[in-house]
Each structure stands twice: as structure tokens, then as C-alpha cells.
Write a protein that holds these residues in place. Structure first.
Motif, PDB file in Angstrom:
ATOM      1  N   ARG A  32      51.409  16.643 -86.387  1.00 42.35           N
ATOM      2  CA  ARG A  32      51.660  16.800 -87.821  1.00 42.35           C
ATOM      3  C   ARG A  32      50.505  17.580 -88.445  1.00 42.35           C
ATOM      4  O   ARG A  32      49.346  17.262 -88.223  1.00 42.35           O
ATOM      5  CB  ARG A  32      51.780  15.452 -88.509  1.00 42.35           C
ATOM      6  CG  ARG A  32      52.734  14.494 -87.847  1.00 42.35           C
ATOM      7  CD  ARG A  32      54.161  14.843 -88.095  1.00 42.35           C
ATOM      8  NE  ARG A  32      54.951  13.801 -87.426  1.00 42.35           N
ATOM      9  CZ  ARG A  32      56.199  13.604 -87.624  1.00 42.35           C
ATOM     10  NH1 ARG A  32      56.864  14.353 -88.447  1.00 42.35           N
ATOM     11  NH2 ARG A  32      56.836  12.651 -86.972  1.00 42.35           N
ATOM     12  N   GLN A  33      50.854  18.597 -89.217  1.00 38.01           N
ATOM     13  CA  GLN A  33      49.891  19.442 -89.912  1.00 38.01           C
ATOM     14  C   GLN A  33      50.325  19.601 -91.355  1.00 38.01           C
ATOM     15  O   GLN A  33      51.525  19.551 -91.644  1.00 38.01           O
ATOM     16  CB  GLN A  33      49.835  20.836 -89.265  1.00 38.01           C
ATOM     17  CG  GLN A  33      49.365  20.872 -87.846  1.00 38.01           C
ATOM     18  CD  GLN A  33      47.864  20.878 -87.749  1.00 38.01           C
ATOM     19  OE1 GLN A  33      47.155  21.058 -88.730  1.00 38.01           O
ATOM     20  NE2 GLN A  33      47.365  20.666 -86.548  1.00 38.01           N
ATOM     21  N   GLY A  38      54.153  25.546 -97.971  1.00 38.97           N
ATOM     22  CA  GLY A  38      54.701  24.787 -99.091  1.00 38.97           C
ATOM     23  C   GLY A  38      54.131  23.378 -99.106  1.00 38.97           C
ATOM     24  O   GLY A  38      53.126  23.080 -98.473  1.00 38.97           O
ATOM     25  N   GLU A  39      54.789  22.503 -99.824  1.00 33.58           N
ATOM     26  CA  GLU A  39      54.335  21.124 -99.924  1.00 33.58           C
ATOM     27  C   GLU A  39      54.751  20.322 -98.699  1.00 33.58           C
ATOM     28  O   GLU A  39      55.690  20.675 -97.999  1.00 33.58           O
ATOM     29  CB  GLU A  39      54.924  20.480-101.175  1.00 33.58           C
ATOM     30  CG  GLU A  39      54.427  21.106-102.454  1.00 33.58           C
ATOM     31  CD  GLU A  39      55.006  20.424-103.676  1.00 33.58           C
ATOM     32  OE1 GLU A  39      55.378  19.241-103.575  1.00 33.58           O
ATOM     33  OE2 GLU A  39      55.074  21.087-104.707  1.00 33.58           O
ATOM     34  N   GLY A  40      54.045  19.230 -98.474  1.00 37.51           N
ATOM     35  CA  GLY A  40      54.412  18.318 -97.399  1.00 37.51           C
ATOM     36  C   GLY A  40      53.743  18.653 -96.081  1.00 37.51           C
ATOM     37  O   GLY A  40      52.694  19.285 -96.031  1.00 37.51           O
ATOM     38  N   GLU A  41      54.382  18.222 -95.010  1.00 40.66           N
ATOM     39  CA  GLU A  41      53.855  18.409 -93.663  1.00 40.66           C
ATOM     40  C   GLU A  41      54.844  19.174 -92.806  1.00 40.66           C
ATOM     41  O   GLU A  41      56.027  19.249 -93.109  1.00 40.66           O
ATOM     42  CB  GLU A  41      53.599  17.054 -93.000  1.00 40.66           C
ATOM     43  CG  GLU A  41      52.492  16.256 -93.610  1.00 40.66           C
ATOM     44  CD  GLU A  41      52.271  14.953 -92.861  1.00 40.66           C
ATOM     45  OE1 GLU A  41      53.247  14.372 -92.351  1.00 40.66           O
ATOM     46  OE2 GLU A  41      51.121  14.510 -92.795  1.00 40.66           O
TER      47      GLU A  41
END
Length: 137
Positions: A32-33, A38-41
Motif C-alpha cells: 500500500r502506497q 489523487g486521494e487515498g491509497e
């Protein structure tokens, strides 16, 4: 959300380490990065062996959290990853091939690598991808 080891839900994902397809139901490592676009992962998928060789730190973190108990060769993969952590500043090996020209120089001795001679490709992980770093004999 942390990194994961899980079976592939479909056969569409490609490994970020080797570029090969990850087959459906094959165990894979998801790193996970933060999403750079954009927003989020976002999740970078890798084969387990590719993750152990090329992304050892997050792979070992995931194992330490209790993931990967269902992996048959987890001890071997863990040992590979621990070796990679110990040699953190070293670029990762990305494969071997025959040199198509005689123009590339070895990163170690600075000599030209002859055409049709075997060479080992090196890469660094940077910007969510593996960037080329040259060749050695």
C-alpha cells in the motif's frame, strides 16, 4: 491500511517487480502506497518471490504483522528478504540478458560490455516503480 498477502482475485494484475502476469488465485504481495495521482491509497502488486527480492522491507513488515502464514516457503522468502534489508543501499538485480550492442559500461569496472556478452541489469525502486540503474558483467 497495511500491506497484504492474499490470493489474486483475477488474472489481470501484473507484478511490479518482473512485469509478468499474476495468475488468478496465486498468492501475491500488495504494498500500500499513498496515491500519487489523487486521494487515498493505491496497491502495488508483486509475486511473493519478487517482493522478497525487490521490496524486502515492506515484505518483512507484512510477515511480522502475521500475514503470510499460508505461504509454504515463507521461511525461505523471509531469509531472502532479510539479506536484502542488510544490503539496503545496493541496487536490485532485475535479470540477465545478452547485450544487444557494445555501448553499455559496467557499473563496477567501467569497461565496455561486449556485444552478445551476458550482463546483469540493476534497478532502484523510486517513484512507485523500478528505475533502471545500469548493468554489470
Amino acid at each position: 491500511m497495511g500491506h497484504v498477502i492474499e490470493p489474486a482475485s483475477s488474472g489481470r494484475a501484473k507484478c511490479r517487480g518482473c512485469g509478468a502476469k499474476i495468475d488468478k488465485d496465486e498468492l501475491r504481495f500488495g504494498e500500500r502506497q499513498p496515491n500519487a495521482f489523487g486521494e487515498g491509497e493505491m496497491t502495488l502488486w508483486l509475486h511473493l518471490r519478487c517482493a522478497a527480492y525487490k521490496r524486502p522491507e515492506p515484505f518483512l513488515e507484512t510477515i511480522a504483522e502475521g500475514h503470510g502464514k499460508e505461504v509454504e516457503d515463507i521461511d525461505e522468502l523471509s531469509e531472502i528478504a532479510q539479506f536484502g534489508v542488510a544490503h539496503r543501499r545496493v541496487p536490485r538485480i532485475n535479470g540477465a540478458s545478452l547485450a544487444p550492442t557494445g555501448r553499455a559500461r559496467c557499473r563496477c569496472c567501467r569497461e565496455l560490455i561486449d556485444k552478445d556478452a551476458w550482463r546483469i541489469e540493476l534497478v532502484y525502486f523510486e517513484g512507485y516503480r523500478f528505475e533502471p540503474s545500469g548493468y554489470i558483467h
